[in-house]
Design a protein around this motif. Structure first.
Motif, PDB file in Angstrom:
ATOM      1  N   TYR A 312      -0.977  21.742  -5.862  1.00 24.02           N
ATOM      2  CA  TYR A 312      -1.654  22.248  -6.341  1.00 24.02           C
ATOM      3  C   TYR A 312      -2.700  21.585  -7.016  1.00 24.02           C
ATOM      4  CZ  TYR A 312       2.075  24.690  -8.226  1.00 24.02           C
ATOM      5  OH  TYR A 312       2.952  25.881  -9.027  1.00 24.02           O
ATOM      6  N   GLY A 313      -2.882  20.228  -5.897  1.00 24.94           N
ATOM      7  CA  GLY A 313      -4.256  19.445  -6.311  1.00 24.94           C
ATOM      8  C   GLY A 313      -4.465  18.668  -6.788  1.00 24.94           C
ATOM      9  N   ASP A 314      -5.263  17.655  -7.292  1.00 31.36           N
ATOM     10  CA  ASP A 314      -5.712  16.448  -8.321  1.00 31.36           C
ATOM     11  C   ASP A 314      -5.328  17.375  -9.620  1.00 31.36           C
ATOM     12  OD1 ASP A 314      -4.820  14.961  -6.066  1.00 31.36           O
ATOM     13  OD2 ASP A 314      -7.518  14.439  -6.236  1.00 31.36           O
ATOM     14  N   SER A 315      -6.567  19.051  -9.910  1.00 29.42           N
ATOM     15  CA  SER A 315      -6.367  19.650 -11.108  1.00 29.42           C
ATOM     16  C   SER A 315      -5.290  19.800 -12.117  1.00 29.42           C
ATOM     17  CB  SER A 315      -6.814  20.804 -11.033  1.00 29.42           C
ATOM     18  OG  SER A 315      -5.986  21.796 -10.210  1.00 29.42           O
ATOM     19  N   VAL A 316      -3.981  19.514 -11.341  1.00 28.37           N
ATOM     20  CA  VAL A 316      -2.392  19.948 -11.807  1.00 28.37           C
ATOM     21  C   VAL A 316      -1.754  18.223 -11.820  1.00 28.37           C
ATOM     22  CG1 VAL A 316      -0.466  20.656 -12.153  1.00 28.37           C
ATOM     23  CG2 VAL A 316      -2.381  21.984 -11.958  1.00 28.37           C
ATOM     24  N   GLU A 317      -0.995  17.791 -12.925  1.00 21.52           N
ATOM     25  CA  GLU A 317      -0.942  16.328 -13.167  1.00 21.52           C
ATOM     26  C   GLU A 317       0.102  16.663 -13.706  1.00 21.52           C
ATOM     27  OE1 GLU A 317      -2.697  13.560 -15.197  1.00 21.52           O
ATOM     28  OE2 GLU A 317      -4.071  12.794 -13.909  1.00 21.52           O
ATOM     29  N   TYR A 318       1.708  16.086 -13.406  1.00 17.63           N
ATOM     30  CA  TYR A 318       3.168  16.226 -13.866  1.00 17.63           C
ATOM     31  C   TYR A 318       3.056  14.960 -14.450  1.00 17.63           C
ATOM     32  CZ  TYR A 318       3.293  20.299 -10.789  1.00 17.63           C
ATOM     33  OH  TYR A 318       3.394  21.686 -10.355  1.00 17.63           O
ATOM     34  N   HIS A 319       3.691  14.606 -15.386  1.00 16.04           N
ATOM     35  CA  HIS A 319       4.620  13.291 -16.063  1.00 16.04           C
ATOM     36  C   HIS A 319       5.698  13.036 -15.629  1.00 16.04           C
ATOM     37  CE1 HIS A 319       0.668  14.753 -17.647  1.00 16.04           C
ATOM     38  NE2 HIS A 319       0.107  13.154 -18.220  1.00 16.04           N
ATOM     39  N   GLY A 320       6.349  12.282 -15.262  1.00 16.77           N
ATOM     40  CA  GLY A 320       7.920  11.816 -15.520  1.00 16.77           C
ATOM     41  C   GLY A 320       7.605  10.548 -15.894  1.00 16.77           C
ATOM     42  N   THR A 321       9.730  10.259 -15.573  1.00 18.22           N
ATOM     43  CA  THR A 321      10.242   9.544 -15.816  1.00 18.22           C
ATOM     44  C   THR A 321      10.977   8.130 -14.389  1.00 18.22           C
ATOM     45  OG1 THR A 321      10.129  10.161 -17.832  1.00 18.22           O
ATOM     46  CG2 THR A 321      11.618   7.740 -17.864  1.00 18.22           C
ATOM     47  N   VAL A 322      10.690   7.100 -14.222  1.00 14.91           N
ATOM     48  CA  VAL A 322      11.351   6.273 -13.219  1.00 14.91           C
ATOM     49  C   VAL A 322      12.741   6.051 -13.833  1.00 14.91           C
ATOM     50  CG1 VAL A 322      11.534   4.158 -12.782  1.00 14.91           C
ATOM     51  CG2 VAL A 322       9.538   5.344 -12.274  1.00 14.91           C
ATOM     52  N   GLN A 323      13.071   7.081 -12.967  1.00 17.19           N
ATOM     53  CA  GLN A 323      15.179   6.842 -13.274  1.00 17.19           C
ATOM     54  C   GLN A 323      15.658   5.588 -12.996  1.00 17.19           C
ATOM     55  OE1 GLN A 323      16.372  11.398 -12.442  1.00 17.19           O
ATOM     56  NE2 GLN A 323      16.790  11.062 -14.180  1.00 17.19           N
ATOM     57  N   GLY A 324      15.656   5.223 -11.302  1.00 19.42           N
ATOM     58  CA  GLY A 324      15.717   4.501 -10.383  1.00 19.42           C
ATOM     59  C   GLY A 324      16.261   3.714  -9.420  1.00 19.42           C
ATOM     60  N   PHE A 325      16.034   3.468  -8.392  1.00 20.05           N
ATOM     61  CA  PHE A 325      16.194   2.856  -7.129  1.00 20.05           C
ATOM     62  C   PHE A 325      17.423   3.482  -6.457  1.00 20.05           C
ATOM     63  CE2 PHE A 325      14.135  -0.213 -10.143  1.00 20.05           C
ATOM     64  CZ  PHE A 325      12.988   0.201  -9.275  1.00 20.05           C
ATOM     65  N   SER A 326      16.696   3.673  -4.708  1.00 21.98           N
ATOM     66  CA  SER A 326      18.493   3.680  -4.257  1.00 21.98           C
ATOM     67  C   SER A 326      18.923   2.596  -3.960  1.00 21.98           C
ATOM     68  CB  SER A 326      17.452   4.579  -2.902  1.00 21.98           C
ATOM     69  OG  SER A 326      18.622   4.988  -2.735  1.00 21.98           O
ATOM     70  N   GLY A 327      20.095   3.129  -3.053  1.00 23.90           N
ATOM     71  CA  GLY A 327      20.673   1.913  -2.878  1.00 23.90           C
ATOM     72  C   GLY A 327      20.194   1.070  -1.427  1.00 23.90           C
ATOM     73  N   GLY A 328      20.024   1.627  -0.916  1.00 25.39           N
ATOM     74  CA  GLY A 328      18.751   0.884   0.158  1.00 25.39           C
ATOM     75  C   GLY A 328      17.685   2.002   0.940  1.00 25.39           C
ATOM     76  N   THR A 329      16.977   0.884   1.930  1.00 28.59           N
ATOM     77  CA  THR A 329      16.027   2.096   2.490  1.00 28.59           C
ATOM     78  C   THR A 329      16.211   3.192   2.638  1.00 28.59           C
ATOM     79  OG1 THR A 329      15.605   0.518   4.347  1.00 28.59           O
ATOM     80  CG2 THR A 329      14.637  -0.746   2.359  1.00 28.59           C
ATOM     81  N   GLY A 330      15.633   3.716   3.331  1.00 29.14           N
ATOM     82  CA  GLY A 330      15.430   5.273   4.703  1.00 29.14           C
ATOM     83  C   GLY A 330      16.218   4.535   6.046  1.00 29.14           C
ATOM     84  N   SER A 331      15.973   3.533   6.287  1.00 32.40           N
ATOM     85  CA  SER A 331      15.651   3.331   7.778  1.00 32.40           C
ATOM     86  C   SER A 331      16.955   2.666   7.760  1.00 32.40           C
ATOM     87  CB  SER A 331      14.954   1.516   8.217  1.00 32.40           C
ATOM     88  OG  SER A 331      14.921   0.394   7.240  1.00 32.40           O
ATOM     89  N   ALA A 332      17.768   2.334   6.543  1.00 33.27           N
ATOM     90  CA  ALA A 332      19.497   1.434   6.541  1.00 33.27           C
ATOM     91  C   ALA A 332      20.315   2.427   6.284  1.00 33.27           C
ATOM     92  CB  ALA A 332      19.228   0.685   5.110  1.00 33.27           C
ATOM     93  N   PHE A 333      20.132   3.437   5.655  1.00 29.97           N
ATOM     94  CA  PHE A 333      20.494   4.454   5.878  1.00 29.97           C
ATOM     95  C   PHE A 333      20.368   5.679   7.150  1.00 29.97           C
ATOM     96  CE2 PHE A 333      20.624   3.771   1.547  1.00 29.97           C
ATOM     97  CZ  PHE A 333      22.353   3.063   1.180  1.00 29.97           C
ATOM     98  N   ALA A 334      19.457   5.323   7.986  1.00 28.53           N
ATOM     99  CA  ALA A 334      19.751   6.086   9.422  1.00 28.53           C
ATOM    100  C   ALA A 334      20.331   6.315  10.380  1.00 28.53           C
ATOM    101  CB  ALA A 334      18.665   5.649  10.287  1.00 28.53           C
ATOM    102  N   LEU A 335      20.939   7.788  10.520  1.00 25.62           N
ATOM    103  CA  LEU A 335      21.800   7.809  11.975  1.00 25.62           C
ATOM    104  C   LEU A 335      21.761   6.809  12.227  1.00 25.62           C
ATOM    105  CD1 LEU A 335      23.319   9.728  12.552  1.00 25.62           C
ATOM    106  CD2 LEU A 335      22.337  11.038  14.077  1.00 25.62           C
ATOM    107  N   ILE A 336      20.850   6.386  13.323  1.00 20.76           N
ATOM    108  CA  ILE A 336      21.117   4.941  14.014  1.00 20.76           C
ATOM    109  C   ILE A 336      19.517   4.126  13.194  1.00 20.76           C
ATOM    110  CG2 ILE A 336      20.597   3.809  16.222  1.00 20.76           C
ATOM    111  CD1 ILE A 336      20.628   6.707  17.786  1.00 20.76           C
ATOM    112  N   PRO A 337      20.588   2.786  12.185  1.00 23.60           N
ATOM    113  CA  PRO A 337      19.759   1.269  11.715  1.00 23.60           C
ATOM    114  C   PRO A 337      18.878   0.924  12.470  1.00 23.60           C
ATOM    115  CG  PRO A 337      22.128   1.945  10.591  1.00 23.60           C
ATOM    116  CD  PRO A 337      21.794   2.750  12.540  1.00 23.60           C
TER     117      PRO A 337
END
Length: 383
Positions: A312-337
């Motif tokens: 939609y571009g910058d004309s439409v804004e969504y408002h949200g709330t931070v729920q939490g953090f992942s248990g690890g980075t994306g590379s940590a849970f990769a198929l081949i770390p």
């Protein structure tokens, strides 16, 4: 010579003037540099105090807790009522499996329940019958005791007759035939007495057997009624399972969403666990924003976020709330770390997924789909 002499002193007089000018210029330049540094420090302080209240990233994507629609029964697919991209409501019928096998199983379970209830009633009736047998056996025992007493009296009489005849036979007052008759009568009386005792023992044994059967029968129904005996409870459980299997032949949507990855056709035979399709909840979407680790010092759950979508571009804004953090980075849970224990290791700034919940009302006005790109900015000053 006069001109040369006049020129020479002027040159000598210019040197001190040039040094002074140079020092003044240098001092002025240093002051200008110092002023720039002071201004930079002030601007940084102002930016830190008044403007450094957010972190943002464009490495963010829409996600959702999708539902895999699976079969819980075995059977042939009779109807498929939805297709890919179709919007469905919670409880809407998606697939119907042939119900005939489930209906037969239900009828069998109902019959088994009725049979178990009748067996309980029969057990109750057996208790009444066994009670009657015990009362009858009491009369039989009394009758047998009477026969024993009668046989004992006859045996005693026969014994007395024989004793008298034996005394008379010594003097020759009676014949040997009469003595033999008395001996036979005693033997017969003893046999009758033994038979009467056996009849009494049999009557007592029959009473004990009836009492044991009554106790066993009462143990089956003690503390229970027609609907709570073990056999009836098992039959009721089978009936509930049959009803559940019949209900499961109609597969319904677990929530509002959009059908995707439908891979089932009419006539196909399915088994428990067969994945039929997926439903994506368009009103329960979230965003996983992958922030750099250096941006997360002040990010906390509960902080507010503003997001924009490439759709939609910058004309439409969504408002949200931070729920939490992942248990690890994306590379940590990769198929081949990533393997950093190497000699040519180069440090790479890692990114940690931060879950941001979106406003359902805004999603209803401007729907999103799983996997779309987003830009997220978290307000660090919010609580």
């Amino acid at each position: 010579m006069t001109d040369a002499q006049n020129t020479l002193p002027e040159t000598k007089n210019d040197e001190p003037v040039s040094d002074t000018t140079l020092k003044a210029k240098r001092k002025k330049a240093l002051g200008f540099v110092a002023l720039i540094l002071i201004i930079a420090v002030i601007l940084y302080a102002v930016w830190t105090v008044f403007f450094n209240h957010s972190v943002d990233t464009d490495n963010a994507y829409v996600g959702a807790e999708t539902a895999s629609i699976t079969s819980m029964v075995t059977g042939q697919v009779e109807q498929v009522l939805v297709s890919d991209t179709q919007t469905v409501k919670k409880g809407q019928l998606l697939v119907r499996v042939d119900q005939r096998d489930a209906e037969i199983a239900l009828a069998t379970a109902k019959a088994e329940l009725v049979k178990a209830q009748r067996q309980y009633k029969q057990t109750q009736a057996n208790s009444s019958s066994l009670n009657s047998q015990i009362f009858v056996s009491d009369d039989a025992i009394h009758s047998a005791e009477a026969k024993v007493a009668e046989a004992k009296a006859e045996m005693d009489k026969a014994q007395d007759d024989l004793n008298r005849r034996e005394k008379l036979s010594v003097s020759g007052a009676i014949s040997k035939e009469e003595l033999s008759t008395a001996q036979s009568a005693l033997t017969t009386a003893k046999a009758v007495y033994a038979s009467a005792q056996a009849g009494l023992a049999q009557a007592k044994s029959s009473q004990k057997a009836a009492q044991s059967n009554l106790a066993a029968n009462e143990a089956l129904i003690r503390g229970a009624d027609e609907n709570s005996t073990p056999d009836v409870l098992v039959a009721q459980a089978k009936l509930k399972q049959a009803l559940l299997d019949l209900e499961r032949t109609e597969i319904k949507a677990p929530f509002d969403g959009v059908v995707t990855r439908r891979n089932i056709q009419v006539g196909q035979r399915v088994a428990p666990g067969t994945v039929l399709m997926m439903v994506v909840p368009t009103s329960q979407l979230y965003v996983d924003a992958n922030f750099k680790e250096s941006q997360l010092e002040k990010v906390r759950p509960g902080q507010k976020a503003v997001l924009t979508s490439d759709l939609y571009g910058d004309s439409v804004e969504y408002h949200g709330t931070v729920q939490g953090f992942s248990g690890g980075t994306g590379s940590a849970f990769a198929l081949i770390p990533a393997q950093n224990a190497t000699g040519n290791w180069i440090k790479v700034v890692q990114r940690l997924p931060v879950r941001i919940k979106l406003d359902p009302k805004e999603l209803a006005e401007h729907p999103l789909r799983v996997g779309l790109s987003m830009e997220a900015k978290v307000d660090l000053s919010s609580k």
